[in-house]
Design a protein around this motif. Structure first.
Motif: not given
Length: 315
Positions: A70-79
């Motif tokens: 998930e860290f390397l493939t997800d295109t959203q960064w909303t932590p």
């Protein structure tokens, strides 16, 4: 008859003993100095190892809750949002786009400046221009950030009316200007190290000064020029304040430099200055971003090492 020690024999023995004592003392001093120098050399290595170990240790707690896929493939960064996503690609794309724009500015200008200073400029001009170039390294990066936001962005908006106030193009250009001294200085040193015999041989074959500079000196110094590229890339990727001020702090997965985006370093600054509790998953994201930045820089340096080795063998 027993031998009787004469004064001359006793003085010679004393001199020999004194010489041996001085030699032993000198060896002890050399060992102490050698140990101090060894410890000094180990300081940089120990610091680097400590940084990597801390980042790996802290980020391991993050990856216990978030899968690497998930860290390397997800295109959203909303932590920091209610609906949390932990894909590093938006931060990675922003970092690479800004660094790419910076290199597009710094590499050609840096090489041109290095060629001029090395092959064409008189000694007085070289001794005047080079210190002014190196002065750019001493300007605080926050000044560059506000220069990008308040001067370069409005200037670009006159050419590109649809350009938003926060974008990656403006800080990329300013970072490129900022790293020109790194590229030009290292490249010029590499070009000046090329033996004069190679230039004279080129002149003897009828080549012009420009042809000698571009077809003989530049290829011969290419390993050093590549080293300047890698230094510039590392500096551009690790730049913080310029992108934090002028690029925006909203992660955006895009390869368009005219859009706002956040970089790895800008996100680390954003979270570090917030009020997130230490040890929370949101706080641990900065270590995941940090270890990504370390591996990204390491990859560029490894690539630069192989390129230097290859061109050194060719030339």
């Amino acid at each position: 008859m027993s031998a009787v020690a004469t004064p001359s024999t006793e003085s010679q023995t004393a001199r020999v003993s004194a010489g041996l004592a001085q030699r032993r003392l000198r060896k002890v001093k050399e060992k102490v100095i050698e140990a101090i120098l060894f410890l000094a050399a180990c300081t940089a290595v120990a610091t680097t190892v400590a940084i990597v170990v801390i980042l790996l240790w802290e980020s391991s707690a993050f990856f216990e809750h978030v899968s690497i896929v998930e860290f390397l493939t997800d295109t959203q960064w909303t932590p920091l949002f209610t609906e949390k996503h932990f894909g590093i690609l938006p931060l990675l794309s922003g970092t690479l786009v800004v660094a790419g724009v910076a290199l597009a500015v710094a590499v050609p200008l840096g090489i041109i400046i290095a060629l001029y200073l090395s092959e064409f400029a008189p000694h007085s001009v070289r001794e005047t221009v080079k210190p002014f170039l190196e002065m750019l390294e001493g300007v605080p990066t926050v000044v560059y950030g506000y220069f990008a936001l308040l001067f370069v962005t409005p200037l670009l908006q006159k050419i590109l009316p649809d350009l938003p106030g926060f974008n990656m193009l403006s800080p990329g250009i300013v970072i490129g200007i900022m790293i020109i001294p790194y590229v030009s200085s290292v490249s010029e040193d590499a070009m000046r190290a090329v033996p004069m015999a190679m230039r004279e041989g080129s002149y003897a074959m009828g080549a012009t000064r420009f042809q000698t500079a571009t077809r003989v000196v530049l290829p011969a110094a290419f390993s050093g020029v590549v080293a300047s590229f890698i230094l510039g890339i590392s500096r551009a990727v690790g730049e913080t304040m310029v992108v934090a001020v002028a690029a925006g702090q909203q992660p955006n997965f895009t390869w368009n430099p005219m859009e706002p985006a956040a970089t790895l370093t800008a996100y680390i600054v954003q979270v570090s200055l917030g009020d997130l509790p230490h040890g929370s998953l949101e706080y641990q994201t900065i270590f995941a971003a940090g270890i990504t930045l370390v591996f990204l820089t390491l990859g560029f340096n490894v690539l630069g090492h192989f390129l230097r080795q290859r061109f050194r063998e060719i030339y």
